[in-house]
Structure formats: structure tokens, C-alpha cells
Design an enzyme around this catalytic site. Structure first.
Site, PDB file in Angstrom:
ATOM      1  N   HIS A  59       0.820  -1.215   0.000  1.00  0.00           N
ATOM      2  CA  HIS A  59       0.000   0.000   0.000  1.00  0.00           C
ATOM      3  C   HIS A  59       0.856   1.269   0.000  1.00  0.00           C
ATOM      4  O   HIS A  59       1.998   1.272   0.472  1.00  0.00           O
ATOM      5  CB  HIS A  59      -0.930   0.012   1.216  1.00  0.00           C
ATOM      6  CG  HIS A  59      -0.201   0.038   2.527  1.00  0.00           C
ATOM      7  ND1 HIS A  59       0.317   1.195   3.076  1.00  0.00           N
ATOM      8  CD2 HIS A  59       0.109  -0.953   3.393  1.00  0.00           C
ATOM      9  CE1 HIS A  59       0.905   0.914   4.218  1.00  0.00           C
ATOM     10  NE2 HIS A  59       0.801  -0.385   4.440  1.00  0.00           N
ATOM     11  N   GLU A  69      -1.414  -6.449   7.789  1.00  0.00           N
ATOM     12  CA  GLU A  69      -0.056  -6.197   8.266  1.00  0.00           C
ATOM     13  C   GLU A  69       0.197  -7.018   9.528  1.00  0.00           C
ATOM     14  O   GLU A  69      -0.737  -7.491  10.184  1.00  0.00           O
ATOM     15  CB  GLU A  69       0.106  -4.687   8.550  1.00  0.00           C
ATOM     16  CG  GLU A  69       1.460  -4.248   9.085  1.00  0.00           C
ATOM     17  CD  GLU A  69       2.624  -4.644   8.193  1.00  0.00           C
ATOM     18  OE1 GLU A  69       2.950  -5.846   8.147  1.00  0.00           O
ATOM     19  OE2 GLU A  69       3.228  -3.753   7.567  1.00  0.00           O
TER      20      GLU A  69
END
Length: 253
Positions: free
Chosen positions: A11, A89
Site C-alpha cells: 500500500h 499487516e
């Protein structure tokens, strides 16, 4: 001989990346820079004339919005998108929300590097008193997780252990079936996939820095083994600077 292509992208920069804070499962937005990185990723993919059949991302908006931006910029917003917590994450536990440079100054750069980059040593767990406990552990998006699946902290080993089953069961069969796959996820979940694809050692994966918002391309054989080194869609200088910036995150100022 290459028979499949896989494209992955970390990202774009988030607001917490910008503030140099441990983000993990906190649902930070893209920063202005991150939104621009996502647009550049879209342009790089468009310039390379790459098309996809199915996309995968996490349940965190910084990855989802990066994917949206890429699909919008390449006129592929109609593609099916699978969102899963398994591509989230790494969960930074009790470190979530702390400034990385301040933490390095307090605990030492080596300790922060151990927490950030060691393969099997997790950070301190996030307890119920943590300011972000409710906004993460009690979030509706995780209501379907089975007992024991919701972490309070993770090492890189833990992150890979929950990401790889999804790769093996869901993503890999799609690639083998000839589907062109795009994954928009996070530094550590993508690190797990890279480690698996390349057979990297625990030590080598600790030192791998994936830049934000720059597409990573793999050419794979029928067994999904790389036939060429990973390559980045972007000019060499941009890629080098981005990787250096990621490596510098855990250093005291």
C-alpha cells in the site's frame, strides 16, 4: 520457462507511516503522498499494459484504497476483489501507535530492529488497557474469527503462518488455473509470500525492504517458482530511494 505472472504492491504511505508510528492492525488512512504513490502505481501498471482477473487485499483501508486506485486508474474496477484479514499487516501489539524513532531512542535501535525485523520474536502483546485495543480487537470486521485466531501481537513468523494458508488454499490455485492475480497488501504479509516463493532464509527476509506503492512483478513457472528475479515497475532511482526510506524507519533521529 515463465507461464504465470504475479503482481503485488505494498500500500501507499499511510498517515501513520508519515508519522513514523507502528501501525499494524490500526486502520490508518493513506496520506496525500500515499494516495499519489497509488496513482503512480496505477500508471505504471497501465503503461505496462497489465490486465488482471482477480485481486486480493487485506481488510485495512490503506491496502484496499491502494487497490481501488490501481483498478480505477487502469479501468478494471469491475474485477472481483477478495478481502481477508490473513493479508493484514503484522500485528505490532503493545507497540501500536508508538513513534518508531522515539521507541528507538528509549529502547535502542537494536531492540527496535529485533521487534520490527526478527523472524520469531514478537513485540509486547496489546492488552485490554491499550488505547487501541477496542478499535482493533473488538472490531466487527474480526467477529468471524475463530477462538485463538485473533492475535494480540505477532512476530514475522506468526504473520507468515496465518498468511501462507490463504496463499496455498486460495491464491496459488487461481494462478495455476491461469488467472492473472494482483495482490495489494502490506510490508510483512507480502514479505511472507516473497519468502515462500524464493525459499529465502529467515535472516534474508529480515533484511528485505519492500517500498510503498511500487508494483512488484514475478514471472513464475508451473510450480509457481520464480523464473526471473523480482522486478519493480518504476525507475531505478525511485525504487532505490523508497527501499532506503523503509530501511531507515527504525533508526533514532
Amino acid at each position: 520457462m515463465s507461464t504465470h505472472r504475479l503482481v503485488m504492491v505494498r500500500h501507499g504511505e499511510s498517515t501513520w507511516n508519515q508519522e513514523n508510528r507502528f501501525c499494524g492492525w490500526f486502520d490508518a488512512e493513506l496520506s496525500e503522498k500515499g494516495a499519489e504513490e497509488a496513482k503512480k502505481a496505477a500508471q505504471a501498471i497501465k503503461d505496462a499494459k497489465m490486465e488482471f482477473d482477480i485481486c486480493y487485499t487485506s481488510v485495512l483501508k490503506r491496502a484496499i484504497r491502494t487497490l481501488w486506485t490501481i483498478l480505477d486508474g487502469t479501468d478494471q474496477m469491475w474485477l472481483p476483489v477478495v478481502r481477508t484479514w490473513r493479508l493484514n499487516e503484522r500485528h505490532y501489539g503493545g507497540l501500536t501507535g508508538l513513534n518508531k524513532a522515539e521507541t528507538a531512542a528509549k529502547h535502542g535501535e537494536e531492540q527496535v530492529k529485533i521487534w520490527r525485523r526478527s523472524f520469531d520474536i514478537p513485540p509486547p502483546p496489546m492488552d485490554e488497557k491499550h488505547p487501541y485495543y477496542k478499535s482493533i480487537s473488538k472490531e466487527r470486521r474480526y467477529a468471524g474469527l475463530k477462538a485463538g485466531e485473533l492475535p494480540t501481537c505477532e512476530s514475522l513468523k506468526d504473520t507468515i503462518a496465518r498468511a501462507l494458508p490463504f496463499w496455498n488454499d486460495e491464491i496459488a490455485p487461481q494462478i495455476k488455473a491461469g488467472k492473472r492475480v494482483l495482490i495489494a497488501a502490506h510490508g510483512n504479509s507480502l514479505r511472507g509470500i516473497v519468502k515462500h516463493l524464493e525459499g529465502m532464509s529467515d535472516q534474508a527476509i529480515m533484511e528485505l525492504n519492500l517500498p510503498t506503492g511500487i508494483p512488484i512483478v514475478y514471472e513464475l513457472d508451473q510450480a509457481l517458482k520464480p523464473t526471473k528475479p523480482m522486478r519493480f515497475l518504476g525507475d531505478e532511482e525511485t525504487v532505490r530511494k523508497a527501499m532506503e526510506a523503509v530501511a531507515a524507519q527504525g533508526k533514532a533521529k
